[in-house]
Structure formats: C-alpha cells, structure tokens
Design an enzyme around this catalytic site. Structure first.
Site, short mmCIF file in Angstrom:
data_model
loop_
_atom_site.label_atom_id
_atom_site.label_comp_id
_atom_site.label_asym_id
_atom_site.label_seq_id
_atom_site.Cartn_x
_atom_site.Cartn_y
_atom_site.Cartn_z
CG ASP A 17 69.70 107.77 -27.75
OD1 ASP A 17 70.31 108.96 -27.71
OD2 ASP A 17 68.83 107.74 -27.70
CG ASP A 59 67.65 105.58 -24.42
OD1 ASP A 59 66.87 106.59 -24.07
OD2 ASP A 59 67.99 104.31 -23.66
CG HIS A 61 66.50 104.68 -19.43
ND1 HIS A 61 65.85 105.52 -19.83
CD2 HIS A 61 66.89 103.63 -20.40
CE1 HIS A 61 65.66 105.01 -21.35
NE2 HIS A 61 66.09 103.42 -21.56
CE LYS A 103 67.22 109.78 -26.71
NZ LYS A 103 66.86 108.07 -26.50
CB CYS A 142 65.57 107.06 -30.23
SG CYS A 142 65.78 105.95 -29.17
C1 VGL Z 1 67.19 103.40 -28.06
C2 VGL Z 1 65.66 101.30 -27.80
C3 VGL Z 1 65.66 101.50 -26.48
C4 VGL Z 1 67.88 103.90 -29.27
C5 VGL Z 1 66.90 103.67 -26.74
O1 VGL Z 1 68.18 104.84 -28.41
O2 VGL Z 1 67.32 104.55 -30.19
N1 VGL Z 1 66.65 101.87 -28.30
N2 VGL Z 1 66.03 103.01 -26.14
ZN ZN Z 2 66.11 103.25 -23.78
#
Ligand code: VGL
Ligand code: ZN
Length: 188
Positions: A17, A59, A61, A103, A142
C-alpha cells in the site's frame, strides 16, 4: 541506497500500500510514508536482480466503502478506485514484472491483509515461494495484518521494520511483538 538482505528465487518481496493517500499530503497521511520510498526502491531492485518475485499491493476501495466515516467506519475517505490518491507513490519504481494486487474492493467488507480475498497465498505457493518479506504502509494496520496472514499461510515471514511506518507510532511495539509471537522475523 543499498539493501543488505539476500534474496533468492523462492522469496517474494511484498510492498504494501505505498499509495499517495497514505503519504504526506494524502487523505490518510502517515508520517514518514514518503521517506520510505528510496529504501523500498532499492529493496525492489535488489529482489528483482536476485530473481525473487516482487508484489505491490494497493488499497482499492469503491466509493462509499464500509470503512469510511460517513458509513460508520473508522477511516476518512481514502484510496478510492481510479482517483489520484489511490495511485502508487509517484516516486515508487515498479518495473513491469512487479505483480500488482488490489484489495478491499468490495462495498461492504474491509480487508487489511494483502492475502485477504485476493488469492495471493495460493498464487505464491504455485510459484514455489517459501519466504515473504514485507514492507510498506501501515505497520499497525495493513502491514500488521499481512504479516500475520503470511505466517498463518505457512510462509517464512520477515518484516522490514525500517521500511515501514505506522498510523499510530505508539502501536509499533505491540504490533511487532504480535508479529514475532506469530512466528515472523522483525528486522530493525
Ligand atoms: C490501511 C487504513 C485503512 C493500510 C488501509 O493500508 O494500512 N490503513 N485502509
Ligand atoms: Zn483502506
């Protein structure tokens, strides 16, 4: 900048990420996020040169994701598919052979681990990968979930702690202890 880790063909470097929204100026900015980029680039180059696999998760969404505050979730709107904030950090060097994994793409479920709902564990096993080396963001969210699931999936697992940063720095010690208790190595 050089990496001191020795990679082999049965290793996978998993870069978690490293996206604009998680770095300074982003929607869910983590202090020290951008500063990781040169070290992670060096790690990617070293791993590829050694014939190891490199995976970059993101990430990813949908709009109105369940983790966003307006839906009662814990996070501000971040990493919405195809927005600038969801892009990989502009200075991250990702050659074509780096395997991309998206993801947390469902409306009503969050997924912190890069293994959660992606099929990554089976994919890496089919490639003969035995060891997973993890770096990126965020150490307490994550990265933590990814390391724990890598251990559960049966991979030898190593966290590169100096190539990771946390949303909550006070959580680092607890998270590192939990990862070590699960069987992961933590490299300072
Ligand atoms: C993450 C908060 C929300 C991460 C992803 O990649 O660590 N943190 N979504
Ligand atoms: Zn997230």
């Amino acid at each position: 900048m050089t990496s001191s880790l020795h990679y082999q063909r049965h290793d996978a470097l998993l870069v978690v990420d490293m996206q604009r929204d998680f770095c300074e100026g982003g929607a869910l900015a983590i202090n020290g996020g951008s500063a990781l980029v040169p070290g992670i680039n060096a790690e990617i180059a070293t791993a590829l040169n050694a014939g190891a696999s490199v995976v970059a998760s993101r990430d990813w969404h949908p709009v109105d994701h369940i983790s966003f505050t307006h839906r009662g979730g814990p996070w501000p709107v971040h990493c919405v598919q195809d927005t600038p904030g969801a892009a990989f950090h502009p200075d991250l060097t990702l050659p074509d052979e780096v395997i991309r994994v998206s993801k947390a793409t469902a409306f009503n479920a969050d997924a912190y681990s890069a293994f959660d709902g992606t099929g990554l564990g089976d994919y890496l096993r089919e490639k003969g990968i035995k060891r997973v080396v993890v770096c990126g963001l965020a150490l307490d969210v994550c990265v933590h979930a990814t390391v724990l699931e890598a251990c559960r999936e049966g991979f030898t697992t190593l966290l590169l702690a100096t190539l990771s940063a946390a949303v909550d720095p006070d959580a680092i010690e607890r998270c590192c202890n939990e990862m070590q208790d699960a069987g992961a190595g933590v490299r300072a």
